[in-house]
Design an enzyme around this catalytic site. Structure first.
Site, PDB file in Angstrom:
ATOM      1  N   THR A 210      14.490  47.556  91.652  1.00  0.00           N
ATOM      2  CA  THR A 210      14.473  47.372  90.206  1.00  0.00           C
ATOM      3  C   THR A 210      14.070  48.684  89.547  1.00  0.00           C
ATOM      4  OG1 THR A 210      13.505  46.114  88.400  1.00  0.00           O
ATOM      5  CG2 THR A 210      12.082  46.567  90.244  1.00  0.00           C
ATOM      6  N   THR A 211      14.565  48.913  88.336  1.00  0.00           N
ATOM      7  CA  THR A 211      14.228  50.138  87.622  1.00  0.00           C
ATOM      8  C   THR A 211      13.036  49.859  86.708  1.00  0.00           C
ATOM      9  OG1 THR A 211      16.577  50.609  87.751  1.00  0.00           O
ATOM     10  CG2 THR A 211      15.275  52.083  86.388  1.00  0.00           C
ATOM     11  N   HIS A 212      11.950  49.429  87.313  1.00  0.00           N
ATOM     12  CA  HIS A 212      10.729  49.153  86.566  1.00  0.00           C
ATOM     13  C   HIS A 212       9.614  50.042  87.093  1.00  0.00           C
ATOM     14  CE1 HIS A 212      12.382  44.773  85.940  1.00  0.00           C
ATOM     15  NE2 HIS A 212      13.114  45.692  85.351  1.00  0.00           N
ATOM     16  N   ASN A 213       9.754  51.333  86.898  1.00  0.00           N
ATOM     17  CA  ASN A 213       8.718  52.278  87.295  1.00  0.00           C
ATOM     18  C   ASN A 213       7.692  52.322  86.164  1.00  0.00           C
ATOM     19  OD1 ASN A 213      11.643  53.265  87.819  1.00  0.00           O
ATOM     20  ND2 ASN A 213      10.515  53.985  89.590  1.00  0.00           N
TER      21      ASN A 213
ATOM     22  N   GLN B 204       7.382  47.470  90.942  1.00  0.00           N
ATOM     23  CA  GLN B 204       7.557  46.023  90.849  1.00  0.00           C
ATOM     24  C   GLN B 204       7.745  45.540  92.275  1.00  0.00           C
ATOM     25  OE1 GLN B 204       8.646  44.890  87.073  1.00  0.00           O
ATOM     26  NE2 GLN B 204       7.045  43.634  87.931  1.00  0.00           N
TER      27      GLN B 204
END
Lengths: 589, 259
Positions: free
Chosen positions: A514-517, A348
């Site tokens: 952000t933890t949006h891998n 992201q």
């Protein structure tokens, strides 16, 4: 040696959002379901009760609910010319573990991707020409599923969570007060939007004056009490400002604990085992079918669990590693572009603009995870990209999720990080500032991928996952353009000053982003370009289904949870309605 | 001295601990500790009811130092008093008891590197690859304090860092921050500075239960009301001052008192 256990119909590997959804759907269909979770049992009253949930040091900075990287991490590098080194401490993303996993400590931002987001390649090609999707070595693809196909499943997740919001497009009719750019919804949100605090209100006013289309962020922090379709009860949010990185002590944030578990755990045909880590999916000799999984528990005992269906529902980085370790699918090779497992890892692209007032008390400690006013005018293909030199976009949010002082004190441009000047700036600005978040898409790129590290091993002796990733020029151009749009809104609020935090340079593992891998186990319409079909079913091993944002061929400018939950519901429906009757590929290659 | 009082917050935390102690018996240990791995368990037939198993926060007690030597404590006080100096605007890091907070953090799981991967091989790596030292935080502090004193001995007439003037310490800290100083004993000055500054702000702004943020002075300075639970009536009161004095997990001075 592994002890062989009694077979089950379905084994679920990892028990966060998608594991809970699949568990509920498959158990309701009458299957004998076993979930294996490598972390501990967690529940509201024991693990994040109101009396001690609002603890910034313990949960955010000491990672109390996050994956402990001391015995298992991944290795990281920006490109193939570097040697990947271990991520020795969490930073850029905060991995979950335990029952509920990231669903416990997420913000509760519930988005749907745009209809055009599912057609990243064909849509942009058609509008901007073939080069637009291959510039900068982009490897974007269509998803193999459409928004229209996913819509009922997006709705299922909203009904489960009690999502608070205002529809902007109801059955094709644009609605006042919502997001006019969103895909058509078949139903209004289950609960009304949250009332907005001062910062988001100022943002919305300024954005409207500029001709943008502000609306309240759809949220899983509930505006009012709600009883969902499974009989689970959620309470109204109290705006304590401790959502993301924290568990909710108030039963106000949608999580597996608050929406699924009270129902699912009571079902006699569902079993959960905690502190059990799956090491490998075991395959039949012809490698066309999974026979079950091998796991080891926290006592060091190893088991073989036979199962007819294997659901991989751990976080994307674990799912991709399990596929690679189990020999399911062909690993991606960035040199040749051949192979699919690990391909199109994306992330992201985040930036922000801080605004500082002299005359306005923002009171940032009054907050919630998804408490924001948002404009979507520059997301996806909601605007004309002609001549801009990039595809994709971002939402811009005037967002006050809380005022946690170790993490969230904003100081003006040029303020040092310490000393008297820093202290005075912190004291002066804490109550009178907030941040606009620019939450950008991240296209896939030939050089960004996941594979197994040649050097570093986890506590079980397995190779760690290796992440090779950097932002491309497409992302930098997009982010600069969007950050400028956010700055326009910030200035229109007439603050004393603003500070632009642009997305500069290579991706770094250090600052939290952000933890949006996403990606690495991507979905598509053919085994030549994807790991799973539109039902998240492995093209190679038909009784393995891989959940989560790993299926995203590239990442859109939204938080991923709504979409990965919708994909899980769609997968569950296909398993129950089609696969159980006739096990085999649901899509012919 | 105040006599001990049982206020609401003490009661909430205390009841969790008391109930736990009943189960744990003479050991007095917490039965449910989210940091400690649990044995494997099987759950079936409902959400388990776990009475008295709240994972209460690991606050500190006492005033003695457990990690820093006397000389190390001098270094820490001399350094953090420059990172957050004391003045009329608000407390400095020393006045907020940050050195004690750091001591207890380094004596505990954080100091041991409980949430760090410290396995080999070790390479310096690119800045984007983050922390790459083999040192746990406690090892890093100990090694860095020694190496910095060696450096000041060589460059400041044999003086310890703690004996330098405020301006000299500020200049050195800036050089550490900028990565301009090469230290001995394998210490990366910039990596240490980054950790020290972060931990100092943690001690300054975290709940007083962890030993810093004395009298919630840092929260008072910025106007953070602490661990409040319910702001619903304030959501729509835009721009109004919120008059709550700060509150921590154990309440606040004067709460439930006779005065």
């Amino acid at each position: 040696m592994a002890t062989t256990l009694k077979p089950v119909d379905a084994v679920i590997v990892g028990f966060g959002w998608t594991g809970a959804i699949m568990g509920q759907q498959l158990a309701d269909a009458g299957l004998d379901v076993l979930a294996l979770e490598r972390g501990p049992w967690r529940d509201t009253s024991t693990d994040f009760a109101t009396g001690f949930a609002q603890d910034e040091l313990r949960y955010m900075w000491r990672h109390h609910l996050f994956q402990n990287v001391s015995d298992d991490t991944l290795t990281i590098r920006n490109n193939t010319s570097q040697t990947a080194l271990p991520m020795r401490h969490l930073g850029s993303f905060l991995l979950g573990t335990g029952v509920g996993s990231g669903g416990v400590h997420w913000n509760g931002q519930i988005w749907r991707f745009l209809p055009s987001d599912f057609l990243t390649k064909s849509h942009n090609e058609q509008r901007y020409g073939k080069k637009s999707v291959t510039d900068y070595d982009l490897t974007v693809q269509d998803w193999g599923v459409t928004y229209e196909e996913l819509e009922p499943h997006y709705n299922s997740f909203d009904v489960l969570c009690g999502t608070s919001g205002k529809a902007g497009n109801l059955n094709g009719q644009v609605q006042p007060g919502g997001n006019p750019f969103e895909g058509s919804r078949s139903a209004e949100y289950p609960t009304p939007p949250m009332p907005q605090t001062y910062g988001p209100t100022l943002f919305g006013k300024a954005a409207a004056e500029l001709g943008r289309h502000p609306f309240p962020h759809p949220t899983g922090n509930l505006s009012q009490p709600y009883v969902n379709n499974l009989g689970a009860q959620l309470g109204a949010c109290t705006y304590c400002g401790f959502c993301e990185k924290f568990g909710c002590g108030n039963y106000s944030k949608a999580s597996p604990q608050t929406t699924v578990l009270p129902y699912l755990m009571a079902k006699p045909n569902f079993t959960l085992r905690t502190e059990c880590e799956v090491l490998k999916v075991e395959l039949s000799p012809d490698k066309k079918q999974a026979t079950g999984v091998t796991y080891v528990n926290s006592a060091g005992e190893e088991f073989f669990q036979p199962a007819n269906i294997v659901i991989l529902s751990s976080y994307i980085l674990q799912n991709v590693r399990l596929l690679l370790l189990s020999g399911i699918g062909t690993p991606y090779d960035p040199a040749t572009g051949q192979g699919v497992v690990g391909k199109n890892y994306a992330y992201q692209t985040m930036s922000s603009v801080n605004v500082f007032f002299d005359d306005k008390l923002i009171n940032p400690f009054i907050g919630a995870g998804a408490l924001a006013t948002v404009v979507d005018d520059f997301n996806g293909d909601n605007f004309d990209h002609s001549g801009l030199g990039f595809i994709g976009g971002a939402y811009i949010a005037g967002m006050v999720t809380g005022g946690r002082p170790i993490e969230m004190i904003y100081t003006p441009q040029g303020t040092p990080a310490w000393g008297k000047a820093w202290k005075h700036a912190a004291a002066k600005n804490y109550l009178r500032s907030f941040s606009l978040s620019v939450h950008g898409s991240c296209m896939s790129h030939r050089g960004n991928y996941l594979d197994l590290d040649p050097t570093y091993r986890d506590i079980h002796g397995r190779p760690m996952l290796r992440m090779t990733f950097d932002f491309t020029d497409n992302e930098h151009k997009m982010s600069d353009y969007l950050t400028d749009r956010a700055a326009e809104i910030a200035k229109a609020m007439n603050p004393r000053e603003i500070k632009l935090n642009r997305r500069i340079g290579s991706w770094s593992v250090v600052p939290y982003q952000t933890t949006h891998n996403t990606g690495g186990a991507i979905m598509g319409d053919s085994p030549a370009n994807s790991v799973v079909n539109k039902y998240l079913q492995s093209w190679d091993v038909h009784n393995v289904f891989s959940m989560g944002a790993g299926a995203f061929p590239q990442n859109a400018g939204y938080n991923p949870t709504g979409t990965l939950a919708a994909l899980a519901y769609m997968s569950a429906q296909a398993i129950v309605q089609q696969y159980l009757k006739q096990p085999g590929p649901l899509v012919q290659a | 001295m105040d006599k001990p009082k049982l206020d609401r917050r003490h009661f909430l935390l205390g009841s969790a601990v008391a109930a736990t102690a009943g189960v744990a018996g003479a050991l007095g240990a917490k039965v449910h500790d989210g940091e400690l791995g649990a044995p494997p368990r099987t759950y079936q037939g409902g959400v388990p009811w776990q009475e008295g198993l709240a994972d209460a926060p690991p606050g500190v007690s006492g005033t003695d130092y457990k990690f820093f030597t006397a000389a190390e404590r001098e270094f820490i006080e001399a350094a953090v008093s420059r990172l957050i100096p004391n003045d009329e605007v608000g407390p400095g890091a020393v006045e907020a008891n940050v050195p004690f907070f750091l001591d207890r953090q380094l004596a505990g799981p954080f100091g041991r590197g409980d949430h760090y991967y410290l396995g080999g091989p070790w390479a310096k790596g690119a800045p984007e690859q983050g922390y790459q030292s083999r040192f746990s935080p406690a090892q890093m502090y100990r090694a860095a304090i020694g190496a910095i004193n060696k450096y000041t001995h060589a460059n400041h007439n044999g003086a310890d860092f703690a004996k330098l003037s405020e301006d000299e310490r500020d200049a050195l800290l800036k050089d550490f921050e900028a990565g301009k100083v090469q230290l001995e004993d394998g210490v990366d000055a910039k990596a240490f500075f980054t950790m020290l500054l972060q931990n100092t702000k943690e001690g300054y702004f975290s709940d007083p239960i962890y030993g810093g943020n004395k009298d919630m002075g840092a929260w008072k300075m910025i106007g953070f009301p602490g661990a409040h639970y319910d702001y619903r009536e304030w959501v729509s009161r835009h721009g109004e001052p919120v008059p709550f004095p700060p509150v921590g997990f154990k309440g606040r001075p004067g709460w439930n008192s006779e005065t």
